[in-house]
Write an enzyme that holds these catalytic residues in place. Structure first.
Site, PDB file in Angstrom:
ATOM      1  N   TYR A 138      95.871  15.624  69.032  1.00 30.75           N
ATOM      2  CA  TYR A 138      95.362  15.777  67.667  1.00 30.75           C
ATOM      3  C   TYR A 138      94.813  17.190  67.424  1.00 30.75           C
ATOM      4  O   TYR A 138      93.966  17.390  66.572  1.00 30.75           O
ATOM      5  CB  TYR A 138      94.256  14.755  67.391  1.00 30.75           C
ATOM      6  CG  TYR A 138      94.674  13.302  67.437  1.00 30.75           C
ATOM      7  CD1 TYR A 138      96.000  12.934  67.609  1.00 30.75           C
ATOM      8  CD2 TYR A 138      93.738  12.297  67.302  1.00 30.75           C
ATOM      9  CE1 TYR A 138      96.380  11.598  67.661  1.00 30.75           C
ATOM     10  CE2 TYR A 138      94.100  10.951  67.350  1.00 30.75           C
ATOM     11  CZ  TYR A 138      95.419  10.608  67.527  1.00 30.75           C
ATOM     12  OH  TYR A 138      95.786   9.297  67.575  1.00 30.75           O
ATOM     13  N   LYS A 189      99.112  10.117  81.738  1.00 33.07           N
ATOM     14  CA  LYS A 189     100.539   9.809  81.620  1.00 33.07           C
ATOM     15  C   LYS A 189     101.313  10.932  82.298  1.00 33.07           C
ATOM     16  O   LYS A 189     102.304  11.446  81.772  1.00 33.07           O
ATOM     17  CB  LYS A 189     100.934   9.649  80.143  1.00 33.07           C
ATOM     18  CG  LYS A 189     102.350   9.084  79.924  1.00 33.07           C
ATOM     19  CD  LYS A 189     102.593   7.739  80.587  1.00 33.07           C
ATOM     20  CE  LYS A 189     104.020   7.267  80.366  1.00 33.07           C
ATOM     21  NZ  LYS A 189     104.354   6.069  81.191  1.00 33.07           N
ATOM     22  N   ASP A 222     100.203   3.151  80.016  1.00 32.30           N
ATOM     23  CA  ASP A 222     100.902   1.900  79.764  1.00 32.30           C
ATOM     24  C   ASP A 222     100.421   0.806  80.707  1.00 32.30           C
ATOM     25  O   ASP A 222     100.186  -0.342  80.295  1.00 32.30           O
ATOM     26  CB  ASP A 222     102.421   2.094  79.859  1.00 32.30           C
ATOM     27  CG  ASP A 222     102.855   2.923  81.055  1.00 32.30           C
ATOM     28  OD1 ASP A 222     102.011   3.635  81.632  1.00 32.30           O
ATOM     29  OD2 ASP A 222     104.050   2.876  81.412  1.00 32.30           O
ATOM     30  N   ASP A 246      92.313   6.647  71.536  1.00 30.91           N
ATOM     31  CA  ASP A 246      92.346   6.103  70.177  1.00 30.91           C
ATOM     32  C   ASP A 246      93.029   4.739  70.189  1.00 30.91           C
ATOM     33  O   ASP A 246      92.522   3.754  69.625  1.00 30.91           O
ATOM     34  CB  ASP A 246      93.094   7.082  69.272  1.00 30.91           C
ATOM     35  CG  ASP A 246      92.976   6.754  67.789  1.00 30.91           C
ATOM     36  OD1 ASP A 246      92.206   5.837  67.435  1.00 30.91           O
ATOM     37  OD2 ASP A 246      93.647   7.418  66.986  1.00 30.91           O
ATOM     38  N   ASP A 250      91.106   0.588  70.217  1.00 28.51           N
ATOM     39  CA  ASP A 250      91.420  -0.493  69.275  1.00 28.51           C
ATOM     40  C   ASP A 250      91.788  -1.770  70.024  1.00 28.51           C
ATOM     41  O   ASP A 250      91.383  -2.877  69.642  1.00 28.51           O
ATOM     42  CB  ASP A 250      92.571  -0.078  68.354  1.00 28.51           C
ATOM     43  CG  ASP A 250      92.109   0.778  67.185  1.00 28.51           C
ATOM     44  OD1 ASP A 250      90.979   1.309  67.255  1.00 28.51           O
ATOM     45  OD2 ASP A 250      92.869   0.933  66.216  1.00 28.51           O
TER      46      ASP A 250
END
Length: 358
Positions: A138, A189, A222, A246, A250
């Site tokens: 971001y 990752k 993942d 982010d 959630d």
């Protein structure tokens, strides 16, 4: 007696409803404590401001916020304004100039709330997710060329700097050290993202050597979703990039019962600039104006704000009030399977605050 200056930015959608509720609760909290005052100034920035002025907030908005002790933020986003304009025009235009580089999102199952995970209770799911909040995916680097043509190109460049990664790693290790389990999971990752994420891994390993008392492990993002779902008790403090955290936060909120209860602190740990506190649920225009938005995430964000301001006793009292209210199923809003309204939950938390004699 301290008098804290609070900038309230309700923003869009249910942000206006939950910040109004949060300010009522904060006023009750200050009255019950008696040891501090809150001077609140409201800023009507957001999508309505954009439609009137062509910008989400004034160009000098972040400068106007610098004198405040904290920022209380509702939500941003509207169906008739593109999301990238609302997010970059307001929330990120506050976080980045004020260097709020540590986004902290606690997650646990509150009393009276059931996790959708079978058999999982509060002792199994008590996490803090640390999200790098200033760079990564971001960072805002990239662009579009040859718009509308068959050869149109769009790039989104993830930026990882040694300074940025090291400071969030140290923040996360310090936070893990402060918690009873002293356990940190570093999310990455690096099998697929072989430059930025390998730097992330390398710096995590370097920083870890300064924290021999903190146990740590590493998970690919993942695989982390599987671990969060199938083995939540194996986790405690988690650190991840801007994008990964982010998404994971959630998921964490859903596993704890509802995104409506989840809080956030956007911290400037150096305290050169004010930090910002907000629920993570977004503007939720589908329920705006119905009076049923869950204000618990906003109240819990206020707990984090009071802790940041140094008002630990008031923060603990507010958290006790929240837990007393969530314990009562008749005070659950629709996202938790109940029928309570925003106002009923707010009144109940205020009453619990004023009656708290601990």
């Amino acid at each position: 007696m301290p008098n804290y200056r609070i900038a309230a930015i309700p923003g869009d959608g249910i942000g206006k409803e939950v910040i109004a509720a949060g300010l009522r609760v904060l006023a009750a909290c200050a009255a019950r404590d008696g040891g501090f005052d809150l001077a609140v100034e409201q800023f009507g920035w957001g999508s309505d401001y954009y439609k009137a002025h062509g910008e989400m907030m004034p160009a000098n908005g972040s400068e106007l916020l610098k004198p405040f002790d904290a920022i209380y933020f509702g939500a941003v986003g509207a169906p008739d304004v593109p999301d990238h304009l609302t997010l970059w025009g307001l929330r990120l235009s506050i976080c980045q100039p004020l260097d709020q580089y540590a986004n902290v999102r606690p997650t646990r199952i509150l009393p009276g709330i059931a996790s959708p995970l079978r058999g999982v209770t509060a002792k199994d799911l008590d996490w803090v997710i640390v999200r790098e909040n200033s760079e990564g995916e971001y960072a805002g680097q990239g662009g579009r060329s040859h718009r509308g043509l068959p050869e149109e190109v769009a790039t989104e460049v993830a930026i990882f700097t040694r300074a940025g990664v090291e400071r969030i790693m140290r923040f996360a290790f310090d936070l893990a050290r402060s918690r009873p389990r002293k356990l940190l999971t570093v999310v990455t990752k690096s099998n697929a993202q072989r430059h930025g994420m390998v730097l992330w891994d390398d710096i995590a390993r370097e920083v870890a050597s300064d924290y021999p008392d903190v146990a740590w492990d590493k998970m690919l993002v993942d695989a982390m979703t599987v671990r969060m779902t199938l083995n939540p008790a194996s986790l405690d403090t988690i650190v991840a990039t801007n994008l990964h955290a982010d998404i994971l936060s959630d998921l964490a909120a859903a596993l704890a019962g509802s995104i409506g209860i989840a809080p956030t602190a956007n911290l400037n740990p150096d305290r050169r600039f004010p930090s910002m506190f907000e629920p993570i649920h977004g503007s939720a225009f589908d329920i705006t104006g119905k009076g049923i938005a869950n204000p618990i995430g906003t109240f819990w964000s206020a707990v984090m704000m009071l802790e940041h301001l140094g008002e630990a006793a008031a923060a603990q009292r507010l958290m006790r009030a929240i837990e007393r209210v969530t314990s009562d199923a008749s005070l659950h809003t629709p996202d938790l399977g109940g029928t309570a309204t925003t106002n009923q939950v707010t009144e109940a938390v205020c009453a619990a605050l004023l009656g708290d004699n601990l």
